[in-house]
Each structure stands twice: as C-alpha cells, then as structure tokens.
Design an enzyme around this catalytic site. Structure first.
Site, PDB file in Angstrom:
ATOM      1  CG  ASP A  13      -2.784  -0.556  -4.156  1.00  0.00           C
ATOM      2  OD1 ASP A  13      -3.692   0.194  -3.744  1.00  0.00           O
ATOM      3  OD2 ASP A  13      -2.972  -1.712  -4.551  1.00  0.00           O
ATOM      4  CE  LYS A  16      -3.804   6.202  -6.029  1.00  0.00           C
ATOM      5  NZ  LYS A  16      -3.152   4.892  -6.092  1.00  0.00           N
ATOM      6  N   GLY A  40      -8.199   2.128  -1.981  1.00  0.00           N
ATOM      7  CA  GLY A  40      -7.888   1.995  -0.555  1.00  0.00           C
ATOM      8  C   GLY A  40      -6.656   2.844  -0.320  1.00  0.00           C
ATOM      9  CG  HIS A  41      -6.356   6.360  -1.419  1.00  0.00           C
ATOM     10  ND1 HIS A  41      -6.789   7.478  -2.057  1.00  0.00           N
ATOM     11  CD2 HIS A  41      -6.219   5.406  -2.380  1.00  0.00           C
ATOM     12  CE1 HIS A  41      -6.921   7.221  -3.359  1.00  0.00           C
ATOM     13  NE2 HIS A  41      -6.595   5.967  -3.565  1.00  0.00           N
ATOM     14  CD  GLN A 225      -9.335   3.349  -8.960  1.00  0.00           C
ATOM     15  OE1 GLN A 225      -9.842   4.336  -9.449  1.00  0.00           O
ATOM     16  NE2 GLN A 225      -9.712   2.914  -7.780  1.00  0.00           N
TER      17      GLN A 225
HETATM   18  P1  GDP Z   1      -2.616   4.226  -2.422  1.00  0.00           P
HETATM   19  O1  GDP Z   1      -3.785   3.403  -2.838  1.00  0.00           O
HETATM   20  O2  GDP Z   1      -1.817   4.720  -3.573  1.00  0.00           O
HETATM   21  O3  GDP Z   1      -2.974   5.332  -1.463  1.00  0.00           O
HETATM   22  O4  GDP Z   1      -1.658   3.230  -1.633  1.00  0.00           O
HETATM   23  P2  GDP Z   1      -2.110   2.141  -0.515  1.00  0.00           P
HETATM   24  O5  GDP Z   1      -2.408   2.860   0.743  1.00  0.00           O
HETATM   25  O6  GDP Z   1      -3.117   1.214  -1.052  1.00  0.00           O
HETATM   26  O7  GDP Z   1      -0.773   1.293  -0.418  1.00  0.00           O
HETATM   27  C1  GDP Z   1       0.451   1.864  -0.049  1.00  0.00           C
HETATM   28  C2  GDP Z   1       0.928   1.174   1.230  1.00  0.00           C
HETATM   29  O8  GDP Z   1       2.283   1.503   1.450  1.00  0.00           O
HETATM   30  C3  GDP Z   1       0.194   1.622   2.486  1.00  0.00           C
HETATM   31  O9  GDP Z   1       0.143   0.558   3.384  1.00  0.00           O
HETATM   32  C4  GDP Z   1       1.083   2.740   3.027  1.00  0.00           C
HETATM   33  O10 GDP Z   1       0.962   2.913   4.433  1.00  0.00           O
HETATM   34  C5  GDP Z   1       2.438   2.211   2.680  1.00  0.00           C
HETATM   35  N1  GDP Z   1       3.460   3.229   2.381  1.00  0.00           N
HETATM   36  C6  GDP Z   1       3.345   4.427   1.762  1.00  0.00           C
HETATM   37  N2  GDP Z   1       4.549   4.998   1.603  1.00  0.00           N
HETATM   38  C7  GDP Z   1       5.448   4.147   2.136  1.00  0.00           C
HETATM   39  C8  GDP Z   1       6.878   4.147   2.236  1.00  0.00           C
HETATM   40  O11 GDP Z   1       7.570   5.052   1.789  1.00  0.00           O
HETATM   41  N3  GDP Z   1       7.447   3.051   2.825  1.00  0.00           N
HETATM   42  C9  GDP Z   1       6.729   2.003   3.315  1.00  0.00           C
HETATM   43  N4  GDP Z   1       7.380   1.000   3.860  1.00  0.00           N
HETATM   44  N5  GDP Z   1       5.389   1.974   3.232  1.00  0.00           N
HETATM   45  C10 GDP Z   1       4.768   3.015   2.635  1.00  0.00           C
HETATM   46  P1  IMO Z   2      -5.996   2.613  -5.259  1.00  0.00           P
HETATM   47  O1  IMO Z   2      -6.709   3.948  -5.392  1.00  0.00           O
HETATM   48  C1  IMO Z   2      -4.953  -1.236  -7.004  1.00  0.00           C
HETATM   49  C2  IMO Z   2      -7.858  -2.978  -9.785  1.00  0.00           C
HETATM   50  C3  IMO Z   2      -8.530  -4.268  -9.338  1.00  0.00           C
HETATM   51  C4  IMO Z   2      -8.741  -4.939 -10.680  1.00  0.00           C
HETATM   52  C5  IMO Z   2      -9.073  -3.762 -11.593  1.00  0.00           C
HETATM   53  C6  IMO Z   2     -10.574  -3.545 -11.817  1.00  0.00           C
HETATM   54  O2  IMO Z   2      -5.978   2.096  -3.882  1.00  0.00           O
HETATM   55  O3  IMO Z   2      -4.656   2.677  -5.919  1.00  0.00           O
HETATM   56  P2  IMO Z   2     -12.507  -2.578 -10.272  1.00  0.00           P
HETATM   57  O4  IMO Z   2     -13.035  -3.036  -8.955  1.00  0.00           O
HETATM   58  O5  IMO Z   2     -12.011  -1.172 -10.278  1.00  0.00           O
HETATM   59  O6  IMO Z   2     -13.474  -2.817 -11.401  1.00  0.00           O
HETATM   60  O7  IMO Z   2     -11.249  -3.550 -10.576  1.00  0.00           O
HETATM   61  O8  IMO Z   2      -8.516  -2.606 -10.985  1.00  0.00           O
HETATM   62  N1  IMO Z   2      -7.968  -1.850  -8.836  1.00  0.00           N
HETATM   63  C7  IMO Z   2      -6.972  -1.424  -8.060  1.00  0.00           C
HETATM   64  N2  IMO Z   2      -5.733  -1.919  -7.863  1.00  0.00           N
HETATM   65  N3  IMO Z   2      -5.336  -0.121  -6.364  1.00  0.00           N
HETATM   66  C8  IMO Z   2      -6.565   0.409  -6.568  1.00  0.00           C
HETATM   67  O9  IMO Z   2      -6.950   1.594  -6.067  1.00  0.00           O
HETATM   68  C9  IMO Z   2      -7.466  -0.270  -7.411  1.00  0.00           C
HETATM   69  N4  IMO Z   2      -8.735  -0.061  -7.802  1.00  0.00           N
HETATM   70  C10 IMO Z   2      -9.031  -1.026  -8.684  1.00  0.00           C
HETATM   71  O10 IMO Z   2      -7.697  -5.009  -8.483  1.00  0.00           O
HETATM   72  O11 IMO Z   2      -7.535  -5.502 -11.133  1.00  0.00           O
HETATM   73 MG    MG Z   3      -4.584   1.531  -2.525  1.00  0.00          MG
END
Ligand code: GDP
Ligand code: IMO
Ligand code: MG
Length: 431
Positions: A13, A16, A40-41, A225
């Site tokens: 998270d 990416k 979840g991206h 991840q």
């Molecule tokens: P990922 O799994 O690495 O793609 O990240 P996620 O989408 O799960 O979580 C990142 C969250 O931060 C999302 O809700 C993005 O919209 C948000 N986000 C990304 N870059 C920024 C930033 O520079 N500032 C803020 N406030 N939010 C951001």
């Molecule tokens: P993105 O791509 C954050 C975590 C789960 C749990 C562990 C194992 O959005 O960064 P799993 O279901 O993979 O067997 O769970 O890994 N986890 C993540 N945490 N971002 C993710 O993906 C994750 N994918 C798995 O919360 O701790």
């Molecule tokens: Mg994510």
C-alpha cells in the site's frame, strides 16, 4: 527503450498503483507478475477513483497492452467483475488490451474456504490474510496440484483435475478444519462458465513480451504487496505467499534478468501495515491517529484500518539491497503536513546493541526498539506543489535527508492521490 520494475519497499500500500498509472504514459506494456486479488491498487484520475485488484494499473491509458503474468494467481470471478467495472467507467478492455498467461494459477473456491477456515482456527495467532485464497493457491502450485488458466479453458482437463482435487480438499476442510464440504457440480458449473468468458484473453505472455522488446517497446512491471511481505525476504510467517521483490518480475513474467533496466522502489513518507506481524516504528498515539486519518489509511481490499508508524530506514535500506533499487518514489508526503516533529528510524536497539541491518527473522524484530533522528515539521499544504522548489525548505531538507540516509536518489515525489499531484524529478523511462 527501457524495461522498468516498480516494487513496494515496505509492507504494501505504498502507492504503487498511482505511480504505475503515472509511468504507464511512457510504457507500451504493463505487467503484473505476482500476487493476486489480495492487492488493491488505487488510481485517482480527474475525480474518478478506481481500485484494481488484478488488472495492471496501466489499463486506463488507451493503446497499451496489460498483461497478467504466470506468477499471478487469478480468481476468475474477481477478474471478470473487474473487467465489467472498468467497462462501466468507459475503459476499453478486450483481448487486445489484456492478456493473461495460460500458466497463471487459478484461485478456486476451496482455496478461499481453506484460507478463511485456517485463519478462524488460528484465532489470535492468525496472519490476518485478506481471505482471498492466495496462500492455498500458491501451495497447490508448489505441490503441483494447481489448476492453471490453460486448464480452466479446457473443460475436459478442468473437470478431471477438479474432481481429483476436491476429494482431497473436502477431506481436509471437513476432517481437519471443521468446515463444510463443497459440492462438485456447483464449482464445475461456475468455473466452466468463467473459462468460456476468459478463453479469448489467455495467451503466452513471455513470448509476447519478447516480441515487444525486440520491437523496442517499453515494458513496465507492476509489483504487488511489498518487499517485507515477500515469502522469502519478508517478516515470515507474517507475509504473503509470493516473491514481491524485483527478482519476482523475471520468473513471474517469463523474462530474463538481463532485460531489466531499472527498479523503482515506492516508499510512503511513513509506514503502514495491514494484518499481523512485527512493526518496530508502529505508533498507537495521536501521531499514529494523525497518519491514519490524514492518510485515509484503510485497506483497499478488505477495508481494515491500517496500522501506522514512522518511516523506517532500516526497512528501506533492506528493500534497497533486496531489490537493487535505482531510485525512490516517495509518496503521501502531504500526509505529514501539520506535524510538529517528524521522526525517522535509522537503526534499532536489540538487547543493548545497535542494529543497522534488518533482521531476517521475526522473533528478533519483535524485540527491536527503533532509534530515531528528528526533523522539524511543516504546516503548509503541499498538495499543489509540482516542482521540488515549490516545497517548503523544511520539506526539501527532509527529502534530501532520506535520499542521503537511504543512499538512493529520488525520482518521484507524490503529494496527493491524483495523477497530477506529482513532482517528477527524473522520469525513469528517460533516465
Ligand atoms: P498500492 O497498493 O501500493 O497501490 O497502494 P493503495 O492504493 O492500496 O494505497 C495507497 C493509497 O494512498 C490510495 O488510496 C491512494 O489513492 C493514496 N495515495 C497515493 N499517493 C498519495 C499521496 O501522495 N498522497 C495522498 N494523500 N494519498 C496518496
Ligand atoms: P498491495 O498490492 C497490504 C497482507 C495481508 C496479510 C498478509 C498475507 O495493495 O500493496 P494474503 O492474503 O496475501 O495471504 O495475506 O499480507 N497483504 C497486503 N497488505 N497491501 C497488499 O497488497 C497486501 N496483500 C497482502 O494483510 O497481512
Ligand atoms: Mg494496496
């Protein structure tokens, strides 16, 4: 021509999705190489927010090819839903824009059931998985009992394999996990229908990418991840079941390591983690609440609140080594605005000695106390900064310090979720 890998440096998270969406403008092919719909991206483009779990974050850009590599585990129901959701947003998804490797393994109903029943059984000691069946699906891959996309689209092979597998899975579910057995016909009907719908998308991703690179196309590999959730290098057993480090791009997409030109590490300006496991810089005080609230830190897949803490350079340096990072993208810098003081962990104290290297076993990490250096905070809203010089001097100093301490140059700074809320210091495709 350049082939670039984007990876998370922390526990997922990191943002990416946002960075991959941004860099997709310069790429021709965007490829997921590991993980599944545990990811979840989030993409935010012109007030539109989309969360993708399986389809690469380049899909919003027209005339690009998105690929799901052999290293990914595919839940076909989720994939079809995602395709429909994108179409509902007028995004073109077709076999011309999305190719799924025939060698990718399929997440079956019994994988999700086993994942959830096991977590229930573990109780307090659970991993806190996303419950999507990820671990059990990779287990079947390793034990050579898995069903791949090739078989999903071949009814005869699929039904034979399902019958064979279900007998064993039902025994395990019922007798060991105390869960209900699953009915063969229901799964067969559901998955045979998925196979029909997905058949046109199944192809040879490795060969497709080889042709692309011979034509001088740019390929962007999207990690899921983060480094510290990697099955080998993460905080085992509190990890996911695939290789999230950059090396995973080669085996998970079917390309050779000599073809990777650069690796970009995505790093939040602080740290978050979802689920169980050690987290040395975790904060449970008002600052932790600030990060959680201002960063809207709720899991994009499960909606669980994310644990929050200070940036950890021991973690970042570990990611730099494991991935061979060429540059860093710092995200969510705007979330730090309004904090009086900003801390960064530079080493740990373990049993009265200083530790600079991230320990590769959980039980040591659990008893590590971080040693911090402090930076003065800033109050300005930085979300409209588009150049490095637009940032307050204190913010610039904080960033330069991270760059120096981590010994990796910054290429991107993100100051908000929107695509445009970005300071591009060096486009990796042009570097
Ligand atoms: P990922 O799994 O690495 O793609 O990240 P996620 O989408 O799960 O979580 C990142 C969250 O931060 C999302 O809700 C993005 O919209 C948000 N986000 C990304 N870059 C920024 C930033 O520079 N500032 C803020 N406030 N939010 C951001
Ligand atoms: P993105 O791509 C954050 C975590 C789960 C749990 C562990 C194992 O959005 O960064 P799993 O279901 O993979 O067997 O769970 O890994 N986890 C993540 N945490 N971002 C993710 O993906 C994750 N994918 C798995 O919360 O701790
Ligand atoms: Mg994510």
């Amino acid at each position: 021509m350049a082939n670039i890998v984007v990876v998370g440096t922390q526990w997922g998270d990191e943002g990416k999705g946002k960075v991959v969406d941004l860099l997709s403008d310069s790429a021709d092919y965007i490829v997921r190489f590991q993980g599944g719909n545990n990811a979840g991206h989030t993409l935010v483009v012109e007030d539109r927010k989309l969360i993708l779990h399986l389809i690469p974050s380049g899909i919003l850009h027209p005339r690009k090819t998105c690929c799901i590599g052999n290293g990914v585990v595919v839940d076909p129901g989720v994939l079809l839903e995602e395709i429909e959701k994108l179409r509902g947003h007028q995004v073109h998804v077709s076999p011309e824009t999305l190719v799924i490797s025939g060698q990718a393994h399929v997440i079956m109903t019994y994988h999700r059931e086993v994942d959830n029943a096991r977590e229930r059984r573990k109780g307090k000691g659970k991993i806190g998985t996303t419950g999507r069946g990820i671990g059990p699906c990779y287990e079947d891959k390793a034990s050579r009992a898995g069903i791949r996309m090739h078989e999903l689209i071949n009814p005869k092979l699929f039904t034979e394999k399902l019958k064979e597998n279900l007998e064993e899975k039902n025994f395990y579910l019922e007798k060991f996990l105390g869960a209900k057995p699953l009915a063969y016909q229901q799964i067969a009907d559901e998955y045979l229908a998925y196979g029909e719908l997905l058949r046109p998308y199944v192809g040879n991703v490795s060969e497709l990418l080889d042709r692309a690179r011979r034509q001088g196309k740019n390929i962007l590999f999207e990690g899921a991840q983060g480094t510290h959730l990697d099955i080998d290098h993460g905080t085992y057993p509190f990890v996911t079941s695939s290789n999230a480090v950059a090396g995973g791009a080669c085996c998970g997409a079917g390309i050779g390591p000599s073809l990777i030109d650069a690796v970009i590490g995505i790093c939040k300006a602080y740290t978050t983690r979802v689920g169980g496991g050690p987290f040395p810089t975790e904060l449970t005080d008002a600052v932790g609440q600030h990060l959680q609230r201002e960063g809207a830190e709720f899991g994009s897949t499960t909606g669980r609140p994310r644990r929050c803490g200070w940036l950890d350079l021991v973690v970042l340096r570990n990611a730099a080594r494991l991935n061979g990072l060429n540059s860093l993208a710092i995200t969510k810098l705007d979330v730090l605005s309004g904090l009086e003081q900003i801390r960064v962990a530079t080493s740990y104290v373990h049993e009265s000695s200083s530790m600079e290297i991230f320990p590769n076993e959980c039980f040591t990490l659990e008893s590590c106390d971080p040693s911090y250096i402090d930076f003065p905070g800033w109050n300005e809203d930085i979300s409209n900064a588009r150049n490095f010089s637009d940032l307050p001097v204190k913010t610039q100093r904080y960033l330069r310090a991270i760059e120096e301490l981590a010994e990796i140059p910054l290429s991107i700074v993100s100051v908000g979720p929107g695509r445009e809320q970005t300071i591009m210091l060096q486009n990796p495709f042009e570097g």
